[in-house]
Design a protein around this motif. Structure first.
Motif, PDB file in Angstrom:
ATOM      1  N   SER A  69       0.915  -1.227  -0.045  1.00 32.78           N
ATOM      2  CA  SER A  69      -0.097  -0.005  -0.070  1.00 32.78           C
ATOM      3  C   SER A  69       0.710   1.176  -0.108  1.00 32.78           C
ATOM      4  O   SER A  69       0.736   2.310  -0.838  1.00 32.78           O
ATOM      5  CB  SER A  69      -0.681  -0.092   1.093  1.00 32.78           C
ATOM      6  OG  SER A  69      -1.536   1.118   1.354  1.00 32.78           O
ATOM      7  N   PRO A 102     -14.162   6.537   5.762  1.00 36.71           N
ATOM      8  CA  PRO A 102     -13.704   5.379   6.377  1.00 36.71           C
ATOM      9  C   PRO A 102     -13.665   4.256   5.550  1.00 36.71           C
ATOM     10  O   PRO A 102     -14.622   4.178   4.665  1.00 36.71           O
ATOM     11  CB  PRO A 102     -14.252   5.302   7.653  1.00 36.71           C
ATOM     12  CG  PRO A 102     -15.189   6.338   7.722  1.00 36.71           C
ATOM     13  CD  PRO A 102     -15.222   7.167   6.618  1.00 36.71           C
ATOM     14  N   TYR A 103     -12.753   3.282   5.657  1.00 38.31           N
ATOM     15  CA  TYR A 103     -12.856   1.959   4.817  1.00 38.31           C
ATOM     16  C   TYR A 103     -14.201   1.284   5.282  1.00 38.31           C
ATOM     17  O   TYR A 103     -14.785   0.696   4.549  1.00 38.31           O
ATOM     18  CB  TYR A 103     -11.495   1.166   5.192  1.00 38.31           C
ATOM     19  CG  TYR A 103     -10.505   1.746   4.827  1.00 38.31           C
ATOM     20  CD1 TYR A 103     -10.252   1.875   3.585  1.00 38.31           C
ATOM     21  CD2 TYR A 103      -9.343   2.021   5.348  1.00 38.31           C
ATOM     22  CE1 TYR A 103      -9.103   2.485   2.724  1.00 38.31           C
ATOM     23  CE2 TYR A 103      -8.215   2.693   4.957  1.00 38.31           C
ATOM     24  CZ  TYR A 103      -7.988   2.872   3.627  1.00 38.31           C
ATOM     25  OH  TYR A 103      -6.926   3.281   3.270  1.00 38.31           O
TER      26      TYR A 103
END
Length: 103
Positions: A69, A102-103
């Protein structure tokens, strides 16, 4: 005032930590605030032997995911910072707002 709120937040941590060193007979709600009569590491050993495989699998997944990532994010950041194209400001704004979701 800040110290008061820190104390309020740390009270459950104290109870959790002290209770983790108590034996089965000491771990009762009535004695939650008291220090253990006999300190033991048995609870920590049991937790470690039970959770060690799951912690290992978590590390095997998290470490590569973090590295990949960060690598892909740095590549994208470099390209978006250097390459000016039509609508680059809109793409930057959308990415920036997307970071707040947010995820």
């Amino acid at each position: 005032m800040l110290l008061f709120f820190v104390l309020i937040v740390l009270i459950p941590v104290y109870v959790l930590f002290v209770t983790s060193f108590k034996g089965a007979g000491d771990a009762a709600p009535a004695r939650a605030w008291a220090l253990p009569t006999m300190w033991t590491l048995e609870n920590w050993q049991t937790a470690w032997t039970t959770l060690a495989p799951a912690i290992g699998r978590s590390l095997q997944m998290v470490i590569p995911a973090t590295i990949i990532s960060a690598f892909l994010g740095s590549l994208n950041g470099f390209v978006l910072a250097r390459w000016r194209f039509k609508g680059a400001d809109i793409v930057f704004t959308l990415i920036l707002f997307g970071m707040f979701i947010p995820y």
